[in-house]
Design a protein around this motif. Structure first.
Motif, PDB file in Angstrom:
ATOM      1  N   ALA A 106     -58.769  44.185  13.077  1.00 42.42           N
ATOM      2  CA  ALA A 106     -58.204  43.992  14.413  1.00 42.42           C
ATOM      3  C   ALA A 106     -59.081  44.612  15.483  1.00 42.42           C
ATOM      4  O   ALA A 106     -59.363  43.984  16.516  1.00 42.42           O
ATOM      5  CB  ALA A 106     -56.790  44.581  14.465  1.00 42.42           C
ATOM      6  N   PHE A 107     -59.543  45.833  15.258  1.00 41.64           N
ATOM      7  CA  PHE A 107     -60.336  46.504  16.279  1.00 41.64           C
ATOM      8  C   PHE A 107     -61.765  45.957  16.342  1.00 41.64           C
ATOM      9  O   PHE A 107     -62.396  46.005  17.408  1.00 41.64           O
ATOM     10  CB  PHE A 107     -60.315  48.018  16.061  1.00 41.64           C
ATOM     11  CG  PHE A 107     -59.105  48.665  16.664  1.00 41.64           C
ATOM     12  CD1 PHE A 107     -59.153  49.219  17.923  1.00 41.64           C
ATOM     13  CD2 PHE A 107     -57.902  48.671  15.977  1.00 41.64           C
ATOM     14  CE1 PHE A 107     -58.030  49.792  18.502  1.00 41.64           C
ATOM     15  CE2 PHE A 107     -56.765  49.240  16.544  1.00 41.64           C
ATOM     16  CZ  PHE A 107     -56.823  49.801  17.811  1.00 41.64           C
ATOM     17  N   ALA A 108     -62.272  45.411  15.244  1.00 38.99           N
ATOM     18  CA  ALA A 108     -63.569  44.733  15.306  1.00 38.99           C
ATOM     19  C   ALA A 108     -63.460  43.467  16.149  1.00 38.99           C
ATOM     20  O   ALA A 108     -64.346  43.162  16.959  1.00 38.99           O
ATOM     21  CB  ALA A 108     -64.058  44.401  13.899  1.00 38.99           C
ATOM     22  N   ALA A 109     -62.365  42.715  15.976  1.00 39.87           N
ATOM     23  CA  ALA A 109     -62.151  41.518  16.799  1.00 39.87           C
ATOM     24  C   ALA A 109     -61.992  41.895  18.268  1.00 39.87           C
ATOM     25  O   ALA A 109     -62.548  41.230  19.161  1.00 39.87           O
ATOM     26  CB  ALA A 109     -60.916  40.761  16.309  1.00 39.87           C
ATOM     27  N   PHE A 110     -61.257  42.968  18.529  1.00 40.57           N
ATOM     28  CA  PHE A 110     -61.083  43.438  19.908  1.00 40.57           C
ATOM     29  C   PHE A 110     -62.414  43.875  20.496  1.00 40.57           C
ATOM     30  O   PHE A 110     -62.742  43.554  21.646  1.00 40.57           O
ATOM     31  CB  PHE A 110     -60.083  44.594  19.933  1.00 40.57           C
ATOM     32  CG  PHE A 110     -59.877  45.178  21.295  1.00 40.57           C
ATOM     33  CD1 PHE A 110     -59.074  44.538  22.226  1.00 40.57           C
ATOM     34  CD2 PHE A 110     -60.473  46.377  21.649  1.00 40.57           C
ATOM     35  CE1 PHE A 110     -58.874  45.084  23.490  1.00 40.57           C
ATOM     36  CE2 PHE A 110     -60.284  46.921  22.911  1.00 40.57           C
ATOM     37  CZ  PHE A 110     -59.477  46.269  23.834  1.00 40.57           C
ATOM     38  N   GLY A 111     -63.209  44.615  19.718  1.00 38.32           N
ATOM     39  CA  GLY A 111     -64.516  45.053  20.189  1.00 38.32           C
ATOM     40  C   GLY A 111     -65.434  43.893  20.488  1.00 38.32           C
ATOM     41  O   GLY A 111     -66.181  43.902  21.482  1.00 38.32           O
ATOM     42  N   LEU A 112     -65.378  42.850  19.655  1.00 37.14           N
ATOM     43  CA  LEU A 112     -66.223  41.679  19.876  1.00 37.14           C
ATOM     44  C   LEU A 112     -65.829  40.962  21.163  1.00 37.14           C
ATOM     45  O   LEU A 112     -66.693  40.583  21.969  1.00 37.14           O
ATOM     46  CB  LEU A 112     -66.116  40.729  18.682  1.00 37.14           C
ATOM     47  CG  LEU A 112     -66.873  39.411  18.791  1.00 37.14           C
ATOM     48  CD1 LEU A 112     -68.364  39.642  19.035  1.00 37.14           C
ATOM     49  CD2 LEU A 112     -66.661  38.562  17.553  1.00 37.14           C
ATOM     50  N   VAL A 113     -64.526  40.769  21.374  1.00 32.96           N
ATOM     51  CA  VAL A 113     -64.060  40.115  22.596  1.00 32.96           C
ATOM     52  C   VAL A 113     -64.493  40.904  23.823  1.00 32.96           C
ATOM     53  O   VAL A 113     -65.014  40.340  24.793  1.00 32.96           O
ATOM     54  CB  VAL A 113     -62.523  39.952  22.565  1.00 32.96           C
ATOM     55  CG1 VAL A 113     -61.975  39.615  23.956  1.00 32.96           C
ATOM     56  CG2 VAL A 113     -62.124  38.876  21.570  1.00 32.96           C
ATOM     57  N   ALA A 114     -64.292  42.211  23.779  1.00 34.01           N
ATOM     58  CA  ALA A 114     -64.668  43.046  24.925  1.00 34.01           C
ATOM     59  C   ALA A 114     -66.173  43.055  25.141  1.00 34.01           C
ATOM     60  O   ALA A 114     -66.650  43.074  26.287  1.00 34.01           O
ATOM     61  CB  ALA A 114     -64.153  44.469  24.718  1.00 34.01           C
ATOM     62  N   ASN A 115     -66.946  43.021  24.065  1.00 33.29           N
ATOM     63  CA  ASN A 115     -68.402  42.979  24.179  1.00 33.29           C
ATOM     64  C   ASN A 115     -68.854  41.668  24.826  1.00 33.29           C
ATOM     65  O   ASN A 115     -69.686  41.663  25.744  1.00 33.29           O
ATOM     66  CB  ASN A 115     -69.028  43.128  22.793  1.00 33.29           C
ATOM     67  CG  ASN A 115     -70.544  43.187  22.831  1.00 33.29           C
ATOM     68  OD1 ASN A 115     -71.204  42.169  23.002  1.00 33.29           O
ATOM     69  ND2 ASN A 115     -71.101  44.368  22.658  1.00 33.29           N
ATOM     70  N   LEU A 116     -68.293  40.555  24.382  1.00 36.03           N
ATOM     71  CA  LEU A 116     -68.654  39.256  24.964  1.00 36.03           C
ATOM     72  C   LEU A 116     -68.271  39.190  26.434  1.00 36.03           C
ATOM     73  O   LEU A 116     -68.950  38.549  27.241  1.00 36.03           O
ATOM     74  CB  LEU A 116     -67.973  38.124  24.188  1.00 36.03           C
ATOM     75  CG  LEU A 116     -68.505  37.870  22.775  1.00 36.03           C
ATOM     76  CD1 LEU A 116     -67.579  36.937  22.014  1.00 36.03           C
ATOM     77  CD2 LEU A 116     -69.919  37.281  22.826  1.00 36.03           C
ATOM     78  N   ASN A 117     -67.195  39.866  26.789  1.00 32.94           N
ATOM     79  CA  ASN A 117     -66.749  39.857  28.185  1.00 32.94           C
ATOM     80  C   ASN A 117     -67.692  40.620  29.109  1.00 32.94           C
ATOM     81  O   ASN A 117     -67.588  40.496  30.336  1.00 32.94           O
ATOM     82  CB  ASN A 117     -65.340  40.445  28.301  1.00 32.94           C
ATOM     83  CG  ASN A 117     -64.272  39.459  27.896  1.00 32.94           C
ATOM     84  OD1 ASN A 117     -64.461  38.249  27.963  1.00 32.94           O
ATOM     85  ND2 ASN A 117     -63.132  39.971  27.456  1.00 32.94           N
ATOM     86  N   GLN A 118     -68.619  41.392  28.556  1.00 37.95           N
ATOM     87  CA  GLN A 118     -69.601  42.090  29.378  1.00 37.95           C
ATOM     88  C   GLN A 118     -70.726  41.162  29.836  1.00 37.95           C
ATOM     89  O   GLN A 118     -71.463  41.488  30.772  1.00 37.95           O
ATOM     90  CB  GLN A 118     -70.230  43.252  28.596  1.00 37.95           C
ATOM     91  CG  GLN A 118     -69.252  44.250  28.030  1.00 37.95           C
ATOM     92  CD  GLN A 118     -68.468  44.982  29.087  1.00 37.95           C
ATOM     93  OE1 GLN A 118     -69.023  45.447  30.068  1.00 37.95           O
ATOM     94  NE2 GLN A 118     -67.163  45.087  28.891  1.00 37.95           N
ATOM     95  N   LEU A 119     -70.858  40.018  29.181  1.00 40.49           N
ATOM     96  CA  LEU A 119     -71.985  39.123  29.471  1.00 40.49           C
ATOM     97  C   LEU A 119     -71.689  38.288  30.714  1.00 40.49           C
ATOM     98  O   LEU A 119     -70.568  37.796  30.890  1.00 40.49           O
ATOM     99  CB  LEU A 119     -72.261  38.205  28.285  1.00 40.49           C
ATOM    100  CG  LEU A 119     -72.586  38.910  26.962  1.00 40.49           C
ATOM    101  CD1 LEU A 119     -72.767  37.880  25.838  1.00 40.49           C
ATOM    102  CD2 LEU A 119     -73.839  39.764  27.098  1.00 40.49           C
TER     103      LEU A 119
END
Length: 340
Positions: A106-119
């Motif tokens: 769950a937190f890996a998926a959350f981290g990925l979404v938040a990381n992509l949102n930085q772009l």
């Protein structure tokens, strides 16, 4: 410092430290010492270049394969949110898919979404990745929390946006009124390349684009092209700028915080969507797009009229478009970790 208790002591180089972490990790595969060694290796692998990426990948593979279920990776996934080095997204994706711990997933998926949102701009592949992991957060991991909100509460608004308003999607129709009360529908412009501009006369970047937009309307008058505005001013101000000839293209009188801008989740202006002749979003700009908008329009008109019978978009007033909040789009590609 190495060696200890010696007159020949010296500080280890970065390469030596990283090699030491690798040796420790290999000797402690599957236990906490090995886990922490690999995390230190990722943190210390350096700036984004080919050599640094290889060091990251070398540490990330055993993190997923041998430590993927360790709850310490939950915090590490959050730590990586602002890390834009290329292998990070693939690592988080692999961890979200293969961890034996639902919480780490769950937190890996959350981290990925938040990381992509930085772009500032996503590739088609990254947009697909974002949508799939937002869906995971909203459905499979709905009850996990970050701060005071559940993943479902955090993910659902953006999931709706990605599904309707991201590049490659057909947005819902806009049906509203212009300043004279006449109905204006986005779907009436199917078959044309459409530039949809969310703007307000109180915005300096928006008003700096007026001369360019008027010239664009004139020069492409005989082309399958339309410029449409969604205006966020009070009605009386929209009436003034139309009567003064500043705005010469059709506009929805949406008003401050209006329903169209709200539905399209537009929070900053100017925000510009470019739709092709089939009504598909092909580009989005947050801030004045500069000359990038010309290139997108020309490209889409060329798709629609392959014979190349296009007028030249020759904008002499380019200085009016040099004041930008966000210039164009940067191509960000997803670098995959080697498999196996």
């Amino acid at each position: 410092v190495w060696p200890q208790n010696s007159s020949e002591q010296r500080y280890l180089s970065k390469e030596e430290r990283l090699r030491g972490f690798e040796v420790l990790a290999e000797a402690n595969r599957g236990n906490r010492v090995g886990l922490q060694s690999l995390i230190f290796a990722v943190r210390g692998s350096g700036a984004q270049d080919g050599k640094a990426e290889q060091r990251m990948i070398k540490a990330m593979i055993p993190l997923v394969n041998h430590h993927g279920g360790d709850l310490a990776l939950k915090g590490f996934a959050i730590e990586l949110i602002n890390d834009q080095r290329k292998p990070v997204q693939e690592f988080l994706r692999r961890l979200a898919e293969s961890s034996t711990s639902p919480e780490v997933k769950a937190f890996a998926a959350f981290g990925l979404v938040a990381n992509l949102n930085q772009l500032p701009q996503l590739t088609a592949e990254q947009s697909t990745l974002l949508e799939s992991h937002l869906a995971l957060l909203a459905e499979d991991f709905a009850d996990f929390e970050y701060g005071a909100a559940s993943f479902k509460e955090l993910a659902l608004p953006q999931l709706e946006y990605v599904r309707n308003f991201s590049i490659g999607r057909n947005p819902p129709d806009i049906v509203g009124k212009d300043i004279d009360g006449n109905e204006l529908k986005l779907s009436n412009y199917l078959g044309k390349v459409v530039v949809l501009d969310f703007f307000g006369d109180f915005c300096v970047w928006c008003t700096s684009m007026y001369p360019y937009e008027r010239q664009l309307v004139r020069e492409l008058a005989d082309q399958p092209f339309a410029l449409l505005g969604v205006n966020g001013d009070p009605p009386e101000r929209l009436r003034e700028i139309i009567d003064e000839g500043k705005v010469t293209w059709p506009c929805w009188a949406d008003g401050p915080g209006g329903p169209i801008a709200t539905a399209w989740q537009v929070n900053t202006i100017p925000t510009i969507f470019v739709l092709d002749a089939e009504g598909v979003i092909r580009q989005k700009f947050s801030g004045s797009p500069g000359e990038a908008l010309d290139m997108v329009i020309k490209s889409l008109l060329a798709e629609y009229k392959p014979s190349g019978e296009l007028v030249s978009i020759d904008i002499s007033d380019k200085a009016n478009r040099s004041l930008t909040a966000s210039q164009g789009a940067r191509d960000n590609t997803l670098e995959e970790l080697p498999r196996g």
